[in-house]
Design a protein around this motif. Structure first.
Motif, PDB file in Angstrom:
ATOM      1  N   UNK A  28      58.424  24.909  44.476  1.00 26.87           N
ATOM      2  CA  UNK A  28      57.372  25.099  45.476  1.00 26.87           C
ATOM      3  C   UNK A  28      57.943  25.166  46.899  1.00 26.87           C
ATOM      4  N   UNK A  29      57.321  25.975  47.706  1.00 27.62           N
ATOM      5  CA  UNK A  29      57.707  26.145  49.105  1.00 27.62           C
ATOM      6  C   UNK A  29      56.762  25.342  49.987  1.00 27.62           C
ATOM      7  N   UNK A  30      57.283  24.867  51.092  1.00 26.55           N
ATOM      8  CA  UNK A  30      56.425  24.167  52.046  1.00 26.55           C
ATOM      9  C   UNK A  30      55.407  25.136  52.646  1.00 26.55           C
ATOM     10  N   UNK A  31      55.837  26.365  52.900  1.00 22.09           N
ATOM     11  CA  UNK A  31      54.972  27.394  53.466  1.00 22.09           C
ATOM     12  C   UNK A  31      55.090  28.654  52.616  1.00 22.09           C
ATOM     13  N   UNK A  32      54.427  28.683  51.447  1.00 26.68           N
ATOM     14  CA  UNK A  32      54.606  29.817  50.538  1.00 26.68           C
ATOM     15  C   UNK A  32      54.080  31.116  51.127  1.00 26.68           C
ATOM     16  N   UNK A  33      54.803  32.193  50.841  1.00 24.14           N
ATOM     17  CA  UNK A  33      54.405  33.527  51.262  1.00 24.14           C
ATOM     18  C   UNK A  33      54.374  34.428  50.039  1.00 24.14           C
ATOM     19  N   UNK A  34      53.646  35.503  50.153  1.00 23.55           N
ATOM     20  CA  UNK A  34      53.670  36.568  49.171  1.00 23.55           C
ATOM     21  C   UNK A  34      53.582  36.117  47.730  1.00 23.55           C
ATOM     22  N   UNK A  41      48.370  29.657  43.859  1.00 25.90           N
ATOM     23  CA  UNK A  41      46.927  29.751  44.021  1.00 25.90           C
ATOM     24  C   UNK A  41      46.257  29.204  42.762  1.00 25.90           C
ATOM     25  N   UNK A  42      45.274  28.345  42.909  1.00 25.79           N
ATOM     26  CA  UNK A  42      44.605  27.727  41.756  1.00 25.79           C
ATOM     27  C   UNK A  42      43.886  28.754  40.879  1.00 25.79           C
ATOM     28  N   UNK A  43      43.615  29.942  41.409  1.00 21.55           N
ATOM     29  CA  UNK A  43      42.946  30.992  40.630  1.00 21.55           C
ATOM     30  C   UNK A  43      43.923  31.875  39.863  1.00 21.55           C
ATOM     31  N   UNK A  44      45.214  31.618  39.994  1.00 20.55           N
ATOM     32  CA  UNK A  44      46.226  32.422  39.301  1.00 20.55           C
ATOM     33  C   UNK A  44      45.998  32.326  37.791  1.00 20.55           C
ATOM     34  N   UNK A  45      45.921  33.472  37.090  1.00 23.22           N
ATOM     35  CA  UNK A  45      45.522  33.453  35.673  1.00 23.22           C
ATOM     36  C   UNK A  45      46.596  32.988  34.680  1.00 23.22           C
TER      37      UNK A  45
END
Length: 173
Positions: A28-34, A41-45
């Motif tokens: 995990x990144x502190x400031x995730x991009x792209x 994202x909690x909606x990631x399938x």
């Protein structure tokens, strides 16, 4: 409004999902991009599994793959070098080949983020492709102008899981 980077990231992740990938392991990144923001994202399938280090991410992905999951590893280029021993051991000993997505900070003196890159990022950034070549790992750079074509080239190199391959993603994507 979406940026080119957002559309590129979504297209690349969609390609993994279309190829049946069910698990994504990353640090995990502190400031995730792209791409990394999409994974977290909690909606990631699909299932995102966080790992404390890139070499640990390779080990977790290996275990998930042995258990039957279709797994990809997303990592920063700064973690690539110390992951290679684990990665090549698993490839050669167990014939398990994971697809890797590697960020590419500090790759170019003309890099948009060059002013923000510390010296070590530039050193590691310039070494990414020579390191992959020396390790006999085929790689593809994700092209923001043709992300699906880049992803398809990457999956063709991956050869249905018979080769470990690397999709290189420039900063911001």
């Amino acid at each position: 409004m979406d940026t080119v980077h957002d559309a590129t990231s979504r297209t690349a992740v969609r390609a993994f999902l279309d190829h049946g990938f069910t698990h994504f392991v990353s640090v995990p990144y502190a400031h995730p991009k792209g791409l990394f923001r999409i994974l977290e994202d909690s909606r990631f399938p699909a299932r995102h599994v966080p790992a404390p280090r890139e070499d640990s991410a390779v080990g977790v992905a290996f275990g998930l793959t042995l258990a039957g999951a279709r797994t990809a590893v997303f990592m920063r280029n700064s973690g690539l070098d110390y992951s290679l021993n684990v990665l090549t051991s698993l490839m050669f000993i167990y014939d398990v080949h994971l697809p890797l997505v590697v960020s590419w900070r500090g790759h170019d003196d003309n890099d948009d983020n060059n002013d923000n890159d510390e010296g070590e990022r530039r050193v590691v950034g310039r070494a990414v492709t020579p390191l992959l070549d020396a390790s006999d790992l085929p790689w593809t750079i994700l092209d923001p102008q043709g992300p699906r074509r880049s992803a398809d080239d990457f999956f063709e190199q991956h050869d249905g899981g018979r080769r470990t391959t690397v999709l290189i993603v420039k900063e911001g994507v």
